[in-house]
Design a protein around this motif. Structure first.
Motif, mmCIF file in Angstrom:
data_model
loop_
_atom_site.group_PDB
_atom_site.id
_atom_site.type_symbol
_atom_site.label_atom_id
_atom_site.label_comp_id
_atom_site.label_asym_id
_atom_site.label_seq_id
_atom_site.Cartn_x
_atom_site.Cartn_y
_atom_site.Cartn_z
ATOM 1 N N CYS A 140 -2.468 -3.036 -0.646
ATOM 2 C CA CYS A 140 -3.023 -1.799 -0.108
ATOM 3 C C CYS A 140 -4.350 -1.533 -0.807
ATOM 4 N N PRO A 190 -7.474 -4.796 6.208
ATOM 5 C CA PRO A 190 -6.535 -3.669 6.105
ATOM 6 C C PRO A 190 -6.335 -2.907 7.407
ATOM 7 N N LEU A 240 0.140 -2.911 7.373
ATOM 8 C CA LEU A 240 1.083 -3.594 6.502
ATOM 9 C C LEU A 240 2.340 -3.896 7.297
ATOM 10 N N ALA A 244 -3.725 -0.495 5.990
ATOM 11 C CA ALA A 244 -3.464 -0.807 4.572
ATOM 12 C C ALA A 244 -4.539 -0.192 3.693
ATOM 13 N N ARG A 261 0.721 8.033 2.825
ATOM 14 C CA ARG A 261 0.905 6.577 2.900
ATOM 15 C C ARG A 261 1.215 6.013 1.519
#
Length: 810
Positions: free
Chosen positions: A40, A66, A70, A80, A95
């Motif tokens: 992340c 990202p 995910l 992400a 998140r």
């Protein structure tokens, strides 16, 4: 792919029609080591442009961007990316909380959190700057959409992206806090990290020059100095204030980020034309310290290229350009204003008799240090003409220490920096100055004239960063109750000056401990150890291999870098570079250095003389003997080493000598120079008829100059007797005698009879109690000097002793 991913992808394609990004050279390694586990990314500020830049850099590195989210068992997110700050709204950390809960539940086992900073133009804010500059610079504030559009337009060609080392979520979860508290702690750690990273990359908010001058003049210390100036020099108040303001403008830098970006591009082209590469060592430790607090770069001073090179290197590696203390002689027409915009601030050579100027300068330095502006200055006071480090001048160091003592707001770290060149722009002028010609004053015409040298080949240049030195830690070790002892500029505890002197020695020792050994250093060391600066090619290659083996098997310091070459490759490089010439011969070619270049080549030998001094001293013990016990070697070195350590700023204490000597002796045994008798442990040199014996003698001669100066000084004192010579007269005689020896028995090397080296050596004789001075200034001595004479005779060899005594007594 989610709608979010499609949207980011569209923005990325449009944005990168204009935008160009770059990563500091060490960043790609971080991306390459992320592996296949869940990752992340954390951005400090929310923004479409930043998200698009992050996606682009991830795609370039071959990892999943990202924006694709995910997708792991127990964890599914549309993106992400986590943003720590949002314009006008509280941060959205849900998140991050879901990630923490997932890791706490074991699905997945861990998530790597990677902080990412995106700098648009990397320009620090300026107090009192223009509205346009405030609008467009990437500073400490969160801007709106219009501001971001302008930043992309004006700074889109200069975007720097920094990836930091990943943080393990599992490590935070293992502390046993609730998910909410874990998220708050993780977010707090990340915010501190971003603040420190921003400080190291773009620096603090900078005052406009006019604003800074007003702050200086409004300070208590400067106003007190103005009052004294009015009283002492019978000036009107307006005249005194105008004088102080003039001093402030004469001193102050006028830092311009657009100018720095322009110079970065210009210097990149210049280095490509001038050098065959810039090798950088150990800069990672600097980045860590820059994020913690104030940085003061303290490099050696070899060339005017130094300050341009250091600013370029740190800026390219993602750090803020330092503000550089420059001599007022460089404040030339046209050149001075350009240097100011690059961060130069000017100081006079001496201002001891000008208290108003001193107050203004002290306040200027103090303000910059307290704001966290990185500073650079050369503690040697000027460029070294011999290649050796010069004794530290206390001025700037003392002002820095006193400023810190008055206001120790955060950590202050000194960073020693070693510069290694293979050819110097100023080489010829250095030799002429050492030969007695007056130093040429810097002029605009002289600078333009030197530009013709850009057509020459200058090889590689090396920049090594030494072990950081924490001022606060040093104070705690040496003066535990230092806090609160200095509150005003007039407060001067007796311990400050001795501490400044030790700090200067520690910095110079740190510079030498980060030396870079290049092919020119190696060839210079080998060739100048021979009487006529010539050697059979095959023997030169063997000797170079031997030097390399000793440096690698018994390293001087973990920070010393040695060129990754063999002796054959070093010799070939030196020949192609023009340093070595070849004389063809049927029995084997002879390599030599032209006599007119020998004195200049000694400069590069002296850069690394400290690395070869201890091996040379060990070899000197076998000049007139075949065998010697290691305890006897240590006994001799124990008496001689303190004097050479002071001259060459070597890092071993006397207590460390046995370990260092043992390593060198081991390397010499391994390379066949020495052997150890099994029954007695006595060391034995190789047989006289062998090549190893010859090479041992050459290694001995590589460090003889310091020993010869030692013996010349002692011999002159013994010749004239106690109570006859003053220190000034002894220095003069030593210089003249060394000059005579150099002409009679060696190549004429001006640095051998450098008077400052004799002055420093005589000072160490006094410091160690070998000599003293009576009330009339005459030097006295006792049997301790005769013991010093015996030690020198034991290590010099009969022929060298005879040459020196003949020059002294005839």
């Amino acid at each position: 792919m989610s709608l979010h991913g499609l949207w980011i992808g569209l923005v990325r394609r449009v944005l990168f029609l204009w935008v160009r990004t770059r990563l500091p050279e060490d960043q790609r390694e971080i991306l390459g080591n992320l592996g296949d586990g869940p990752v992340c990314f954390v951005l400090e500020r929310q923004g479409l442009a930043e998200s698009a830049v992050l996606d682009q850099e991830c795609m370039r590195a071959g990892i999943v961007p990202p924006s694709r989210g995910l997708r792991f068992p127990g964890l599914r997110e549309s993106s992400a990316t986590v943003f720590l700050r949002r314009s006008g709204r509280a941060p959205e950390l849900s998140r991050l909380e879901r990630i923490v809960k997932a890791v706490g539940g074991g699905q997945p086992e861990d998530v790597s959190i990677v902080p990412v900073a995106v700098f648009w133009g990397r320009s620090p804010d300026k107090e009192g700057g223009s509205a346009l500059k405030l609008l467009l610079s990437d500073d400490w504030a969160i801007g709106g959409t219009l501001r971001k559009v302008f930043m992309v337009l004006f700074h889109g060609r200069d975007v720097m992206v920094q990836f930091s080392a990943p943080v393990s979520v599992r490590d935070f979860v293992a502390e046993g806090l609730t998910p909410e508290r874990t998220v708050r702690k993780l977010a707090r750690v990340l915010r501190v990290h971003f603040r420190r990273q921003r400080m190291s990359a773009i620096g603090p908010d900078l005052s406009h020059r006019r604003t800074l001058v007003n702050q200086i003049l409004q300070s208590h210390s400067v106003q007190a100095a103005i009052t004294r100036e009015i009283q002492v020099n019978d000036l009107s108040e307006a005249q005194a204030w105008a004088e102080a303001r003039g001093y402030a403008y004469e001193i102050a830098a006028d830092f311009s980020y657009p100018f720095v970006r322009f110079m970065e591009r210009l210097l990149a082209r210049l280095w490509d034309r001038l050098y065959e590469g810039v090798e950088i060592g150990h800069i990672d430790q600097v980045k860590a310290r820059a994020e913690e607090g104030e940085i003061v770069y303290v490099p050696c001073h070899r060339s005017h290229i130094d300050y341009l090179l250091l600013s370029y290197v740190v800026f390219r590696r993602g750090l803020m350009c330092p503000h550089i203390a420059a001599g007022i002689n460089l404040n030339l027409p046209l050149i001075g204003p350009f240097l100011r915009r690059g961060g130069a601030f000017f100081l006079r050579r001496s201002f001891r008799d000008n208290p108003l100027y001193a107050a203004v300068f002290n306040r200027y330095l103090s303000l910059n240090l307290s704001k966290g502006v990185p500073i650079e200055y050369f503690i040697e006071g000027g460029r070294s003409r011999t290649g050796r480090l010069l004794t530290a001048k206390p001025g700037m160091l003392s002002m820095t220490v006193r400023s810190y003592l008055r206001r120790p707001v955060g950590p202050l770290t000194f960073i020693p920096v070693y510069f290694g060149y293979e050819r110097l722009l100023e080489g010829e002028s250095y030799i002429s100055e050492l030969s007695g010609q007056p130093k040429k004053r810097e002029t605009l015409f002289g600078l333009l004239k030197s530009l013709k040298a850009l057509r020459s080949r200058f090889g590689k240049v090396y920049v090594n960063f030494g072990e950081p030195i924490s001022l606060g830690r040093m104070l705690d070790e040496e003066v535990p109750d230092w806090r609160g002892q200095v509150r005003e500029p007039e407060d001067k505890p007796a311990w400050v000056q001795p501490l400044v002197r030790r700090l200067g020695e520690r910095i110079l020792t740190g510079i030498n401990a980060a030396a870079a050994v290049n092919p020119v250093n190696l060839v210079a060391t080998a060739m100048l150890s021979t009487p006529r600066q010539s050697m059979l090619e095959t023997e030169l290659v063997r000797l170079l291999d031997l030097h390399l083996a000793i440096l690698r098997k018994a390293p001087y310091s973990p920070l010393v870098t040695v060129c990754d070459m063999t002796g054959r490759q070093v010799a070939d490089y030196a020949e192609q570079f023009g340093l070595l010439k070849r004389e063809y011969h049927k029995l084997g070619d002879i390599m030599y250095i032209e006599e007119r270049n020998a004195a200049l080549v000694s400069y590069f030998r002296n850069n690394v003389a400290h690395l070869f001094t201890l091996p040379s001293l060990v070899a000197c013990c076998f000049f007139d003997t075949v065998t010697m016990e290691e305890t006897r070697i240590l006994e001799l070195l124990d008496r001689v080493y303190p004097y050479l350590r002071g001259e060459l700023f070597m890092h071993w204490d006397t207590a460390d000598l046995p370990v260092a000597v043992d390593g060198i002796v081991g390397a010499m045994i391994e390379t066949g120079l020495l052997s150890r008798e099994e029954d007695t442990g006595v060391l034995r040199r190789a047989r006289v008829t062998t090549g190893e014996s010859i090479r041992l003698s050459v290694i001995a001669r590589s460090g003889l100059q310091a020993l010869e100066r030692y013996y010349v000084t002692v011999a002159l004192l013994l010749k004239h007797g106690p109570g006859v010579l003053t220190q000034k007269k002894l220095e003069e005689l030593c210089q003249l005698m060394a000059q005579r020896i150099s002409i009679l028995y060696q190549f004429n090397a001006p640095e051998f009879f450098d008077r400052s080296l004799f002055r420093a050596f005589i000072g160490r004789l006094r410091q160690n109690g070998v000599i003293s001075v009576d009330e009339h200034g005459h030097i006295l001595y006792d049997e301790a000097l005769e013991r010093a004479d015996a030690d020198a005779r034991a290590m010099l060899g009969e022929r060298l002793r005879h040459d020196i005594l003949q020059a002294v007594y005839l």
